[in-house]
Design a protein around this motif. Structure first.
Motif, mmCIF file in Angstrom:
data_model
loop_
_atom_site.group_PDB
_atom_site.id
_atom_site.type_symbol
_atom_site.label_atom_id
_atom_site.label_comp_id
_atom_site.label_asym_id
_atom_site.label_seq_id
_atom_site.Cartn_x
_atom_site.Cartn_y
_atom_site.Cartn_z
ATOM 1 N N VAL A 132 1.918 62.565 -12.907
ATOM 2 C CA VAL A 132 1.390 63.080 -14.372
ATOM 3 C C VAL A 132 0.729 64.506 -14.242
ATOM 4 N N ARG A 133 1.282 65.540 -14.827
ATOM 5 C CA ARG A 133 0.610 66.853 -14.854
ATOM 6 C C ARG A 133 0.206 67.158 -16.152
ATOM 7 N N ALA A 134 -0.772 68.108 -16.123
ATOM 8 C CA ALA A 134 -1.375 68.824 -17.374
ATOM 9 C C ALA A 134 -0.542 69.778 -17.784
ATOM 10 N N LEU A 135 -0.002 69.785 -19.057
ATOM 11 C CA LEU A 135 0.755 70.985 -19.425
ATOM 12 C C LEU A 135 0.106 71.611 -20.731
ATOM 13 N N VAL A 136 -0.322 72.917 -20.452
ATOM 14 C CA VAL A 136 -1.104 73.595 -21.466
ATOM 15 C C VAL A 136 0.134 74.066 -22.290
ATOM 16 N N VAL A 137 0.105 73.351 -23.664
ATOM 17 C CA VAL A 137 1.119 73.900 -24.513
ATOM 18 C C VAL A 137 1.011 75.182 -25.218
ATOM 19 N N ASP A 138 1.718 75.969 -25.410
ATOM 20 C CA ASP A 138 1.653 77.423 -25.961
ATOM 21 C C ASP A 138 0.711 77.249 -27.208
ATOM 22 N N ALA A 139 -0.132 78.160 -27.622
ATOM 23 C CA ALA A 139 -0.719 78.364 -28.894
ATOM 24 C C ALA A 139 0.260 78.183 -30.114
ATOM 25 N N ASP A 140 1.297 78.948 -29.786
ATOM 26 C CA ASP A 140 2.385 79.038 -30.928
ATOM 27 C C ASP A 140 3.117 77.795 -30.920
ATOM 28 N N ALA A 141 3.027 76.754 -29.995
ATOM 29 C CA ALA A 141 3.939 75.802 -29.883
ATOM 30 C C ALA A 141 3.347 74.392 -30.355
ATOM 31 N N THR A 142 2.145 74.525 -30.688
ATOM 32 C CA THR A 142 1.377 73.219 -31.083
ATOM 33 C C THR A 142 1.343 73.127 -32.328
ATOM 34 N N GLY A 143 1.390 74.046 -33.370
ATOM 35 C CA GLY A 143 1.532 73.862 -34.753
ATOM 36 C C GLY A 143 0.114 74.051 -35.320
ATOM 37 N N THR A 144 -1.051 74.251 -34.439
ATOM 38 C CA THR A 144 -2.454 74.378 -34.668
ATOM 39 C C THR A 144 -2.641 75.786 -34.630
ATOM 40 N N GLY A 145 -1.816 76.500 -33.959
ATOM 41 C CA GLY A 145 -2.328 78.098 -33.588
ATOM 42 C C GLY A 145 -3.189 77.977 -32.227
ATOM 43 N N GLN A 146 -3.788 76.678 -31.805
ATOM 44 C CA GLN A 146 -4.514 76.759 -30.689
ATOM 45 C C GLN A 146 -3.733 75.970 -29.599
ATOM 46 N N SER A 147 -3.957 76.411 -28.227
ATOM 47 C CA SER A 147 -3.456 75.731 -27.109
ATOM 48 C C SER A 147 -3.912 74.344 -26.954
ATOM 49 N N ALA A 148 -3.015 73.433 -26.418
ATOM 50 C CA ALA A 148 -3.548 71.979 -26.213
ATOM 51 C C ALA A 148 -2.937 71.360 -24.890
ATOM 52 N N THR A 149 -3.348 70.351 -24.282
ATOM 53 C CA THR A 149 -3.001 69.856 -22.983
ATOM 54 C C THR A 149 -2.307 68.651 -23.222
ATOM 55 N N LEU A 150 -1.059 68.680 -22.843
ATOM 56 C CA LEU A 150 -0.158 67.583 -22.927
ATOM 57 C C LEU A 150 0.080 66.793 -21.520
#
Lengths: 246, 119
Positions: free
Chosen positions: A94-112
């Protein structure tokens, strides 16, 4: 005239037999409803922002197919032990993917948390050095309960830690916030890690057989009711004076 | 033997039974026509036709449930024997039987109501 005791026994036996037949036929139709149901194709893959926002309950997003773009975070990946995949003892990565800020829908990056894939439990390795920017496609799985850390005796592999659950609440302590509450099971895998098999297709019940099953059970209820009334001679004894029929 | 007074609910129950007997009988005929057509046409049957006949059979199933409810109600009020209930129940699954029964049952129920001693 009230039925004789012998007749009552006969009616009771007949009622039980009829109800049993109805119940069994209903169950048979129900099994047919499952057997002849059509397979429902899963919803096509959508951007993750359409179904799930970071740090919110996953709810309906579970088992949806999503694609997500981001970069692998420079943090320890998790080796999940004690799993079974395709009948083999397996370890998951299981790896941590930092989702691009423009792909989260919140405008802020997040970890998946992403389940990259699995290997036989006897030969765990570290994550493959991957390209910086990736697009991962897979389906969302529910998070697992956190458990008290069990001292894992597996060999130490650089860049990884051992655990036996995939729990975002635990991962949140070491991975960059905010975290998604669900886990993405990747379809792609990587060079050393085979992707997990896709979820089994969902099957829809055959409506017609479901209807027939319900009808048989209704008939069974009718038989039970009528049998009970018949044992009391249709509820009334005509030779008795009438009372309270209104 | 003096007949007990007929239940005042009999006319209403009889009316509901007759309406359901006619509806059930009609649907049953449609179901059987569909079955025969499918037997004759075999695999050449029009898919829309197959869907529609399947739908009619499904609707008939639930109409039959309502028919049974009205039948049991009338049977209870008239204090008839078990054998009659079985024949009435068969009316919803044997073609044309419900039409024949509906007339006979109505006639008998009316006679029973007319012949009963009013309290």
């Amino acid at each position: 005239m009230t039925p004789s005791p012998l007749a009552r026994v006969g009616i009771a036996a007949l009622t039980v037999a009829l109800v049993a037949v109805c119940v069994v036929l209903g169950m048979w139709q129900w099994s047919r409803a499952e057997a002849t149901g059509v397979t429902v194709a899963p919803e096509p893959s959508v951007p993750i922002a359409d179904v799930l926002a970071p740090a919110t309950p996953a709810g309906l997003a579970i088992s949806r197919q999503v694609s997500v773009s981001g970069t692998w975070a420079d943090v320890d990946a998790v080796l999940v032990s004690g799993r079974e995949v395709e009948g083999e003892e397996a370890v998951l990565l299981v790896r941590a993917l930092v989702v691009d800020a423009d792909a989260t829908g919140t405008g802020q990056s997040a970890t998946l948390p992403v389940i990259v894939g699995w290997r036989h439990a006897s030969s765990p390795v570290g994550p493959d050095p991957g390209p910086g920017q990736v697009v991962v496609t897979g389906y969302l799985r529910a998070a697992e309960e956190a458990t008290p850390a069990s001292g894992h005796d597996g060999q130490a592999i650089p860049g990884t830690v051992w655990n036996d659950t995939i729990s975002p609440s635990e991962l949140a302590q070491v991975w960059p916030s905010p975290l998604y509450s669900a886990v993405l099971s990747s379809y792609e895998g990587s060079a050393s890690w085979d992707p997990l098999p896709p979820p089994p297709p969902e099957r829809e019940l055959n409506i017609r057989s479901v209807m027939y099953a319900l009808e048989w059970w209704v008939f069974g209820a009718f038989a039970l009711f009528v049998g009970a009334r018949a044992m009391r001679d249709n509820g009334r004894d005509p030779s008795q004076p009438q009372e309270a029929t209104q | 033997m003096t007949q007990p007074a007929a239940d005042p609910r009999v006319p209403g129950a009889l009316k509901r039974y007759r309406i359901m007997a006619i509806i059930t009988g009609s649907f049953l005929l449609a179901v059987f026509i569909g079955l025969f057509a499918k037997l004759i046409l075999g695999d050449g049957a029009n898919p829309t036709f197959v869907t529609v006949t399947g739908l009619i059979a499904m609707v008939h199933g639930w109409i039959y449930v309502i028919y049974l409810a009205t039948t049991v109600h009338l049977w209870l009020l008239m204090r008839w024997g078990l054998g009659r209930l079985v024949v009435m129940a068969l009316g919803g699954v044997v073609p044309f039987l419900s039409f024949v029964l509906e007339r006979r049952i109505a006639a008998e129920a009316r006679a029973a109501v007319a012949g009963s001693v009013e309290p």
